[in-house]
Design an enzyme around this catalytic site. Structure first.
Site, PDB file in Angstrom:
ATOM      1  N   SER A  95      10.553  57.428 -29.565  1.00 44.91           N
ATOM      2  CA  SER A  95       9.296  56.643 -29.470  1.00 44.91           C
ATOM      3  C   SER A  95       8.197  57.616 -29.953  1.00 44.91           C
ATOM      4  O   SER A  95       8.232  59.052 -29.860  1.00 44.91           O
ATOM      5  CB  SER A  95       9.044  56.338 -28.080  1.00 44.91           C
ATOM      6  OG  SER A  95       7.562  55.897 -27.595  1.00 44.91           O
ATOM      7  N   TYR A 119       4.146  53.485 -33.758  1.00 42.87           N
ATOM      8  CA  TYR A 119       2.856  52.868 -33.473  1.00 42.87           C
ATOM      9  C   TYR A 119       1.849  52.972 -34.446  1.00 42.87           C
ATOM     10  O   TYR A 119       1.537  54.116 -35.036  1.00 42.87           O
ATOM     11  CB  TYR A 119       2.258  53.302 -32.167  1.00 42.87           C
ATOM     12  CG  TYR A 119       3.247  52.918 -31.047  1.00 42.87           C
ATOM     13  CD1 TYR A 119       3.226  51.292 -30.690  1.00 42.87           C
ATOM     14  CD2 TYR A 119       3.520  53.772 -30.036  1.00 42.87           C
ATOM     15  CE1 TYR A 119       4.056  51.181 -29.624  1.00 42.87           C
ATOM     16  CE2 TYR A 119       4.508  53.503 -29.079  1.00 42.87           C
ATOM     17  CZ  TYR A 119       4.646  52.053 -28.708  1.00 42.87           C
ATOM     18  OH  TYR A 119       5.360  51.696 -27.649  1.00 42.87           O
ATOM     19  N   THR A 145       6.505  49.136 -34.323  1.00 37.50           N
ATOM     20  CA  THR A 145       6.443  48.232 -33.263  1.00 37.50           C
ATOM     21  C   THR A 145       4.938  47.634 -33.444  1.00 37.50           C
ATOM     22  O   THR A 145       4.044  48.079 -33.705  1.00 37.50           O
ATOM     23  CB  THR A 145       6.244  49.007 -31.777  1.00 37.50           C
ATOM     24  OG1 THR A 145       7.396  49.480 -31.816  1.00 37.50           O
ATOM     25  CG2 THR A 145       5.870  48.090 -30.610  1.00 37.50           C
ATOM     26  N   LYS A 241       9.599  45.625 -35.321  1.00 34.99           N
ATOM     27  CA  LYS A 241       9.749  45.438 -33.570  1.00 34.99           C
ATOM     28  C   LYS A 241       8.849  44.531 -32.849  1.00 34.99           C
ATOM     29  O   LYS A 241       7.779  44.959 -32.832  1.00 34.99           O
ATOM     30  CB  LYS A 241      10.294  46.723 -32.781  1.00 34.99           C
ATOM     31  CG  LYS A 241      10.692  46.454 -31.427  1.00 34.99           C
ATOM     32  CD  LYS A 241      10.942  47.824 -30.852  1.00 34.99           C
ATOM     33  CE  LYS A 241      11.433  47.739 -29.496  1.00 34.99           C
ATOM     34  NZ  LYS A 241      10.498  47.308 -28.574  1.00 34.99           N
ATOM     35  N   HIS A 265       8.643  43.432 -26.059  1.00 34.23           N
ATOM     36  CA  HIS A 265       8.462  44.476 -25.372  1.00 34.23           C
ATOM     37  C   HIS A 265       8.872  44.516 -23.935  1.00 34.23           C
ATOM     38  O   HIS A 265       8.207  44.910 -22.832  1.00 34.23           O
ATOM     39  CB  HIS A 265       7.170  44.828 -25.732  1.00 34.23           C
ATOM     40  CG  HIS A 265       6.624  46.223 -25.720  1.00 34.23           C
ATOM     41  ND1 HIS A 265       6.449  46.764 -27.033  1.00 34.23           N
ATOM     42  CD2 HIS A 265       6.575  47.532 -24.852  1.00 34.23           C
ATOM     43  CE1 HIS A 265       6.304  47.976 -26.761  1.00 34.23           C
ATOM     44  NE2 HIS A 265       6.486  48.412 -25.516  1.00 34.23           N
TER      45      HIS A 265
END
Length: 368
Positions: A95, A119, A145, A241, A265
Site C-alpha cells: 500500500s 492513491y 484505488t 480498485k 474497500h
C-alpha cells in the site's frame, strides 16, 4: 487471538468499517445466497488451482490484497505477508500507506508478482515520483484505488482518536494501557514509518491522521482523463480498485486498463454500497471478455473463492483474512491462513468435480 493481543484502537482499525458496518457484514453474507452444484465421477485425483490474471501466473486463485499500516499489527508487517505470499506462489500488494518499502518487499517476494496500491494525490509530482519508484523497484501491477477520494466515516476510529502518529483521546489511551505487551514490542523494534511517503509527507511534525490523509492529500477532483494519463505513463499492467458499476467497468476498458477490482474497500468507505460478489456477474458479463475482472471483499472460505471464479472472476483478493492471523502470530499466522484457504480450495474443487479452475462456470451455481 488478534483481539487479545492488540490494543482496542488498532484491532478496531482492522475489524471496523464505516457507519453502521452494514456493507462489511454483507460482503460475506452475500455468498450465502449462492449454492454450489457439484458434479461426480470426474477423475479429480489431481487438481490445478493456478490462474493467470493481468499477465501474472498465480499458483492459487487468491492473492494478498494491499492493506495499510501492517507493522502496527505485528512488528514484521509486510515482510511477513510478502514472505508468506512468496511461499504460496501468489501475488502480494504493498500500500501507499505501507510500513515496509516497495524495494524491500519486492526483494522478499521476488519469485512472485507484486502489486502497488496507489492513491492519487493532489500533488501530481508526487504521483509521478511514486509511480517511477514502483517501476524501478520491479513492481508488475499498478493498482490505483479509486473509491477513497475522501475518508469513510469509520466511527470506531473516531471514538478512540486513532491516528498516525498516535494522538489518542482518553478512551483510546486506556485501551492501550491494558495491553502493555504490545507497547513493549512496539518500542523495542525499529521505529514506525511510512516509507512510500516519508520523503513527501510530514507524518510526525504535525499529526497526520488516516482520515486527514484521505481528506487533505488525496484529490477528489480526479477524473477519467487523469487516470488515462497514468495508464499511458505506467505502460504496463494497470488495474482500478474500487470499480462497482458496469459503466465504470466499460470506461476502464476504454482507457486501456488491463484489470478491474470489484471492491467496496471492505465496507470502510460508503456504507450501504453493494457487495462485490452481488455485482460480479453483471460486470463480468459486460466486460469479462475484454479485461480481467477480480473480486475483493468478504472472502473467508474456499467455497467463496470457487463461487467468485464460477461467476467470472479471474482471481480474488483477501485482506482481513490474513490481517487477523498476522496480528496473532506474524508470518506463521499468515502462512497458516493461506495454507488453510489453499487446502479448502483443493478439497472443494474435488468435491465439485472440477480438475482446474478453468472448468468452473455458472453451471456450477444456483441462486436462491
Amino acid at each position: 487471538m488478534a483481539k487479545r493481543r492488540l490494543p482496542g484502537p488498532i484491532f478496531n482499525y482492522i475489524d471496523g468499517a464505516a457507519d453502521d458496518e452494514t456493507t462489511l457484514r454483507r460482503n460475506t453474507t452475500s455468498f450465502e445466497q449462492c449454492d454450489l452444484v457439484p458434479n461426480i465421477l470426474r477423475g479429480v485425483s489431481e487438481v490445478d488451482t493456478s490462474v493467470t490474471v493481468m499477465g501474472q501466473k498465480l499458483a492459487v486463485p487468491f492473492y494478498c490484497s494491499p492493506t495499510a499500516l501492517q507493522r502496527l499489527f505485528h512488528h514484521d508487517g509486510e515482510r511477513a505477508v510478502a514472505a508468506a505470499a512468496g511461499k504460496f506462489g501468489t501475488m502480494f500488494g504493498v500500500s501507499s500507506l505501507g510500513t515496509v518499502s516497495l524495494e524491500e518487499a519486492r526483494h522478499i517476494s521476488r519469485a512472485t508478482p507484486q502489486a502497488y496500491q496507489f492513491y492519487f494525490h493532489k500533488d501530481r509530482g508526487l504521483n509521478r515520483a511514486m509511480m517511477q519508484r514502483a517501476k524501478d523497484a520491479g513492481v508488475e501491477v499498478m493498482m490505483l484505488t479509486v473509491d477513497s477520494i475522501t475518508g469513510g466515516n469509520r466511527e470506531r476510529d473516531l471514538r478512540t482518536g486513532f491516528s498516525i502518529p498516535f494522538r489518542l483521546n482518553l478512551a483510546g489511551m486506556l485501551q492501550f494501557a491494558v495491553k502493555p505487551a504490545w507497547a513493549l514490542n512496539y518500542l523495542t523494534h525499529e521505529s514506525f514509518k511510512l516509507p512510500q511517503l516519508d520523503t513527501h509527507v510530514d507524518m510526525g511534525g504535525g499529526v497526520m491522521s488516516i482520515s486527514r490523509y484521505f481528506t487533505e492529500m488525496l484529490d477528489p477532483a480526479m477524473t477519467w482523463d487523469d487516470v488515462a494519463l497514468m495508464v499511458r505513463e505506467w505502460n504496463g499492467q494497470f488495474c482500478l480498485k474500487g470499480v462497482m458499476s458496469v459503466e465504470d467497468a466499460k470506461r476502464a476498458v476504454d482507457i486501456g486498463c488491463t484489470g478491474i477490482i470489484l471492491s467496496n474497500h471492505g465496507g470502510r468507505q460508503l456504507d450501504g454500497s453493494r457487495a462485490a460478489f452481488d455485482q460480479l456477474a453483471e460486470i463480468a458479463d459486460a466486460v469479462g471478455d475484454r479485461i480481467d475482472v477480480i473480486m475483493d471483499g468478504g472472502v473467508q472460505r474456499g467455497t467463496h473463492v470457487l463461487k467468485a471464479l464460477s461467476l467470472g472472476a479471474k482471481a480474488v483478493g483477501v485482506g482481513r483474512y490474513y490481517l487477523y492471523p498476522l496480528a496473532a502470530a506474524g508470518q506463521a499466522g499468515v502462512e497458516r491462513a493461506l495454507g488453510q484457504l489453499r487446502t479448502e480450495i483443493v478439497r472443494d474443487m474435488k468435491l465439485m468435480g472440477v480438475r482446474s479452475t478453468s472448468e468452473l462456470s455458472r453451471a456450477n451455481l444456483r441462486f436462491r
